[in-house]
Design a protein around this motif. Structure first.
Motif, PDB file in Angstrom:
ATOM      1  N   ALA A 106      -1.177   4.487   4.240  1.00 55.53           N
ATOM      2  CA  ALA A 106      -0.990   3.071   3.925  1.00 55.53           C
ATOM      3  C   ALA A 106      -1.410   2.195   5.098  1.00 55.53           C
ATOM      4  O   ALA A 106      -2.030   1.135   4.912  1.00 55.53           O
ATOM      5  CB  ALA A 106       0.469   2.799   3.562  1.00 55.53           C
ATOM      6  N   GLU A 120       0.837  -1.203   0.000  1.00 56.04           N
ATOM      7  CA  GLU A 120       0.000   0.000   0.000  1.00 56.04           C
ATOM      8  C   GLU A 120       0.875   1.258   0.000  1.00 56.04           C
ATOM      9  O   GLU A 120       0.563   2.247  -0.672  1.00 56.04           O
ATOM     10  CB  GLU A 120      -0.926   0.009   1.220  1.00 56.04           C
ATOM     11  N   LEU A 121       1.964   1.209   0.747  1.00 53.12           N
ATOM     12  CA  LEU A 121       2.856   2.360   0.818  1.00 53.12           C
ATOM     13  C   LEU A 121       3.466   2.668  -0.546  1.00 53.12           C
ATOM     14  O   LEU A 121       3.563   3.834  -0.951  1.00 53.12           O
ATOM     15  CB  LEU A 121       3.959   2.101   1.841  1.00 53.12           C
ATOM     16  N   SER A 122       3.880   1.633  -1.268  1.00 51.80           N
ATOM     17  CA  SER A 122       4.508   1.849  -2.567  1.00 51.80           C
ATOM     18  C   SER A 122       3.534   2.455  -3.570  1.00 51.80           C
ATOM     19  O   SER A 122       3.963   3.064  -4.565  1.00 51.80           O
ATOM     20  CB  SER A 122       5.078   0.535  -3.115  1.00 51.80           C
ATOM     21  N   ALA A 169       2.269   9.361   3.861  1.00 52.18           N
ATOM     22  CA  ALA A 169       2.137   8.162   3.032  1.00 52.18           C
ATOM     23  C   ALA A 169       2.050   6.902   3.897  1.00 52.18           C
ATOM     24  O   ALA A 169       1.220   6.019   3.652  1.00 52.18           O
ATOM     25  CB  ALA A 169       3.316   8.059   2.065  1.00 52.18           C
ATOM     26  N   MET A 170       2.900   6.816   4.923  1.00 52.61           N
ATOM     27  CA  MET A 170       2.866   5.648   5.806  1.00 52.61           C
ATOM     28  C   MET A 170       1.564   5.601   6.601  1.00 52.61           C
ATOM     29  O   MET A 170       0.983   4.526   6.793  1.00 52.61           O
ATOM     30  CB  MET A 170       4.076   5.665   6.737  1.00 52.61           C
ATOM     31  N   GLU A 184      12.082   3.174   1.461  1.00 53.77           N
ATOM     32  CA  GLU A 184      11.027   3.945   0.806  1.00 53.77           C
ATOM     33  C   GLU A 184      11.043   5.402   1.250  1.00 53.77           C
ATOM     34  O   GLU A 184      10.862   6.315   0.434  1.00 53.77           O
ATOM     35  CB  GLU A 184       9.664   3.310   1.103  1.00 53.77           C
ATOM     36  N   ARG A 198       1.243   4.782  -2.754  1.00 51.55           N
ATOM     37  CA  ARG A 198       0.834   6.135  -2.352  1.00 51.55           C
ATOM     38  C   ARG A 198       1.402   7.183  -3.318  1.00 51.55           C
ATOM     39  O   ARG A 198       2.494   6.986  -3.869  1.00 51.55           O
ATOM     40  CB  ARG A 198       1.293   6.452  -0.930  1.00 51.55           C
ATOM     41  N   LEU A 209      10.964   0.036   4.985  1.00 49.18           N
ATOM     42  CA  LEU A 209      10.356   1.356   5.187  1.00 49.18           C
ATOM     43  C   LEU A 209      11.396   2.460   5.023  1.00 49.18           C
ATOM     44  O   LEU A 209      11.126   3.490   4.394  1.00 49.18           O
ATOM     45  CB  LEU A 209       9.727   1.444   6.576  1.00 49.18           C
TER      46      LEU A 209
END
Length: 201
Positions: free
Chosen positions: A89, A72-74, A85-86, A139, A76, A136
């Motif tokens: 996500a 999900e984070l990737s 974003a985190m 990212e 955003r 994390l």
């Protein structure tokens, strides 16, 4: 998802269900991989196509949740700052957990009970968390364009917020996906309200 992938997913979930039931009925240490495989009518070799060890199958759901969060984070938008974003996500991951069917809910409850009553899993859970934190950080650094002290601080703060959310939960909340989602969302909201806009750029 194609037919082949659906069959693989069905076998994987069957192995998880069999393992959780055996762990509950006769204890984690007393349960063997051969027994888990036999419960699903597959060979131990097939078991190892899905899991590297007995601990891996016990930690399958937490590992899946972390993978879903990172996926999900990737996805955003690049315009979002790392913390935003985190947070978004995490909310999407928790929403997905809350909308699973009854079988998924039962797996969640059984897994939480298993992990809560077996301190031996602490090391395995820490390995999962450390691995996810490295992903994390990668990212965050990618979004910010640099791996510096600021990126490490953003990661540390986000993981601290998530940890506070889990630790503030009552035992019955930790085993209820919806209650856990509400508690973590509340904690994220408090963090967002407390931080100066733009601090994590």
């Amino acid at each position: 998802m194609g037919l082949r992938e659906r069959k693989k997913q069905k076998t994987r979930l069957a192995l998880i269900d069999a393992a959780l039931d055996l762990f509950h009925d006769q204890g984690y240490e007393a349960t063997t991989i051969d027994q888990i495989a036999a419960s699903v009518d597959v060979s131990p070799r097939t078991f190892f196509r899905y899991f590297g060890s007995k601990e891996d199958v016990a930690l399958a759901l937490p590992a899946d949740s972390l993978d879903l969060f990172l996926a999900e984070l990737s996805d955003r938008p690049e315009s979002e700052s790392p913390f935003v974003a985190m947070s978004q996500a995490m909310r999407l991951t928790l929403a997905a957990m809350g909308h699973r069917d009854e079988a998924d809910h039962e797996r969640f409850v059984k897994t939480r009970k298993l992990l809560d009553h077996n301190p031996a899993f602490m090391a395995g859970q820490m390995r999962l968390l450390m691995a996810s934190e490295q992903r994390l950080l990668a990212e965050i650094s990618r979004r910010r364009g640099t791996d510096d002290l600021h990126s490490h601080f953003v990661l540390a703060l986000f993981t601290a917020v998530a940890r506070v959310g889990f630790e503030y939960c009552q035992p019955d909340e930790v085993r209820d996906a919806d209650a856990l989602a509400r508690r973590l969302d509340e904690t994220l909201a408090i963090a967002e309200q407390s931080l100066r806009p733009g601090w994590d750029k």
